[in-house]
Scaffold this motif. Sequence first.
Motif, short mmCIF file in Angstrom:
data_model
loop_
_atom_site.label_atom_id
_atom_site.label_comp_id
_atom_site.label_asym_id
_atom_site.label_seq_id
_atom_site.Cartn_x
_atom_site.Cartn_y
_atom_site.Cartn_z
N SER A 103 0.82 -1.21 0.00
CA SER A 103 0.00 0.00 0.00
C SER A 103 0.86 1.26 0.00
O SER A 103 0.49 2.25 -0.64
N SER A 104 1.97 1.24 0.69
CA SER A 104 2.84 2.43 0.71
C SER A 104 3.35 2.76 -0.68
O SER A 104 3.33 3.93 -1.10
N VAL A 105 3.80 1.75 -1.39
CA VAL A 105 4.34 1.98 -2.72
C VAL A 105 3.24 2.36 -3.70
O VAL A 105 3.33 3.39 -4.38
N LEU A 106 2.20 1.55 -3.76
CA LEU A 106 1.14 1.82 -4.74
C LEU A 106 0.39 3.11 -4.45
O LEU A 106 0.20 3.93 -5.35
N VAL A 107 -0.04 3.30 -3.21
CA VAL A 107 -0.80 4.51 -2.87
C VAL A 107 0.09 5.74 -3.02
O VAL A 107 -0.36 6.78 -3.50
N GLY A 108 1.36 5.62 -2.65
CA GLY A 108 2.28 6.74 -2.81
C GLY A 108 2.41 7.16 -4.26
O GLY A 108 2.33 8.35 -4.58
N VAL A 109 2.60 6.20 -5.15
CA VAL A 109 2.74 6.52 -6.57
C VAL A 109 1.43 7.06 -7.13
O VAL A 109 1.41 8.03 -7.90
N LEU A 112 1.00 10.62 -5.96
CA LEU A 112 1.90 11.48 -6.71
C LEU A 112 1.31 11.79 -8.09
O LEU A 112 1.30 12.94 -8.52
N MET A 113 0.79 10.75 -8.76
CA MET A 113 0.20 10.95 -10.08
C MET A 113 -1.01 11.87 -10.02
O MET A 113 -1.16 12.77 -10.85
N ILE A 114 -1.88 11.66 -9.03
CA ILE A 114 -3.08 12.49 -8.89
C ILE A 114 -2.69 13.94 -8.66
O ILE A 114 -3.21 14.85 -9.31
N PHE A 119 -2.61 19.39 -10.64
CA PHE A 119 -1.94 20.69 -10.72
C PHE A 119 -1.45 21.00 -12.12
O PHE A 119 -1.41 22.16 -12.52
N GLN A 120 -1.14 19.99 -12.90
CA GLN A 120 -0.79 20.24 -14.30
C GLN A 120 -2.00 20.80 -15.04
O GLN A 120 -1.90 21.75 -15.78
#
Length: 126
Positions: A103-109, A112-114, A119-120
């Motif tokens: 969950s740390s890796v997947l949710v973190g990525v 980050l993407m969201i 903001f883009q």
Amino acid sequence: MSWLLVAIGGAIGASLRYGAGLIITRPQMYFPWTTWSINILGCFLAGIFFAFTERYPVLQQQARLFLMVGIFGGFTTFSSFGLETFQLIRQGHLSIALAYTISSVLVGVICLMIGFYIFQFLLNTK
């Protein structure tokens, strides 16, 4: 005093990370060797310090704040992640360790993407 130990250690760790990046980074590197190396080294050093704290409990107070939270935290938070996962495994909580890791890796990525795409989009609409 605790805040000062963390702040000084964090400044040292962040400076070490920057310096390591200057040494490791090479043009045309596709694999992120710099971050990978720093994370692996941080985990190794956290393991060494953790072994010392088990042997010498006095290191679990100010030295822990300075080294683990400050220096290693400034160098890489991955070392804390590795240590927490290892402690869960040692305590027999393998399923929690696995859930924490994935969950740390997947949710973190994903977060980050969201954040990036929101903001883009917002920056491009102005």
